[in-house]
Design a protein around this motif. Structure first.
Motif, PDB file in Angstrom:
ATOM      1  N   ILE A  81     -18.555  12.891  -8.095  1.00 15.74           N
ATOM      2  CA  ILE A  81     -18.153  13.202  -9.466  1.00 15.74           C
ATOM      3  C   ILE A  81     -17.997  14.716  -9.600  1.00 15.74           C
ATOM      4  O   ILE A  81     -17.078  15.209 -10.229  1.00 15.74           O
ATOM      5  N   CYS A 101     -17.576   5.268  -8.486  1.00 11.77           N
ATOM      6  CA  CYS A 101     -18.791   5.498  -9.259  1.00 11.77           C
ATOM      7  C   CYS A 101     -19.079   4.186  -9.973  1.00 11.77           C
ATOM      8  O   CYS A 101     -18.538   3.909 -11.045  1.00 11.77           O
ATOM      9  N   LEU A 161     -19.387  13.015 -15.624  1.00 12.72           N
ATOM     10  CA  LEU A 161     -18.214  13.841 -15.370  1.00 12.72           C
ATOM     11  C   LEU A 161     -18.113  14.961 -16.410  1.00 12.72           C
ATOM     12  O   LEU A 161     -17.859  16.123 -16.066  1.00 12.72           O
TER      13      LEU A 161
END
Ligand code: OAD
Length: 272
Positions: free
Chosen positions: A8, A245, A256
């Protein structure tokens, strides 16, 4: 730190340093489950597992145009439950709106018919509603539009409306795409867009319904693709630059946003 957290961060870096600025987002019912709208295929909670009461030959018949012509009642039972107006966007919707606000969203392809992307503030010209929406409705025979206010009343009563054109009497259906129907022209007009993306984010979809399910594959081989979903879907994970994810998309979106330093702005946009 888990692999997905590290990854991420890598995706956030792409956005922060300007390598990703034509982001294409592809989404489905999973981004709206946290808003209280069931998805279709999740075991236990999905709509298709909870339609026994409608006595359908098979669950997807409720969205099948040939079945609807014979028996529109089951669809109108569901329409009452799914009708827009009673739900609030999720943080995932708000994130897409934030991408647009920052001029990073090239296009959002959604399969959802709940209109929550618009409610969250994604500009309509950046949305392709691949499966249509509840925003308008028309006669399935002569295509005459049916007025919104009367539609709302019919949906409330669970009473399938018929065409207002004298002598027609065809059934009226919201402009959502049923199995057996063409996708809107918008979808085909935008078919070249995924190949122009510099980052693809897929969230909340099982990628089972075609042609939508083929969109992520249309990104260039070297374009990073991020999947924020409960489960692995489609061919996501098969390319070197794919990032998976797995888990709730709202959680993934918050991670994020944290990496991007956008968290406060995101939460503020969400709560309006
Ligand atoms: P599905 O129900 O098929 O898939 C939803 C996906 O989202 C699944 O992979 C779930 O695991 C995942 N999911 C659910 N909740 C989530 C959450 N909070 N966070 C992350 N992931 C979550 O829904 P769609 O892919 O949208 O078409 O279904 C595609 C089409 O099938 C729909 O547009 C509809 C349906 O038939 C028509 O009606 C024409």
């Amino acid at each position: 730190q888990t692999l997905s957290e590290r990854s991420i961060r890598a995706v956030a870096e792409l956005i922060k340093d300007g390598r990703a600025k034509r982001i294409v987002v592809m989404t489905g019912a999973g981004i709206s489950t946290a808003a209280g709208i069931p998805d279709f295929r999740s075991p236990k909670t999905g709509l298709y597992n909870n339609l026994a009461r409608l006595n359908l030959p098979h669950p997807e018949a409720v969205f099948d145009i040939d079945f609807f012509k014979k028996n529109p009642a089951p669809f109108y039972v569901l329409a009452k439950e799914l009708y827009p107006g009673n739900f609030h966007p999720t943080i995932s919707h708000a994130f897409i709106a934030l991408l647009a606000k920052r001029k990073l969203l090239r296009m959002l392809f959604t399969q959802n018919i709940d209109c929550l992307e618009r409610t969250a503030g994604v500009p309509p010209e950046l949305i392709v509603e691949a499966h249509g929406s509840f925003a308008t409705q028309r006669c399935i025979e002569c295509k005459t539009e049916f007025p919104d206010k009367e539609m709302r009343e019919h949906v409330e009563r669970g009473d399938p409306p018929s065409c207002i054109k004298p002598g027609c009497d065809g059934l009226v259906k919201p402009d959502i795409v049923f199995f057996g129907e063409q996708l809107p022209k918008d979808f085909y007009d935008a078919a070249a867009v995924p190949a122009m993306a510099d980052l693809v984010i897929v969230l909340g979809t099982s990628l089972t319904v075609h042609p939508f399910a083929g969109l992520p594959r249309m990104a260039m081989e070297r374009t990073p693709r991020l999947l924020l979903n409960m489960e692995q879907v489609g061919d996501l994970g098969s390319r070197a630059d794919d990032v998976l994810c797995l888990g709730e998309c709202d959680k993934g979106v918050r991670s994020l946003a944290d990496e991007l330093g956008w968290r406060d702005e995101l939460e503020a946009m969400w709560t309006g």
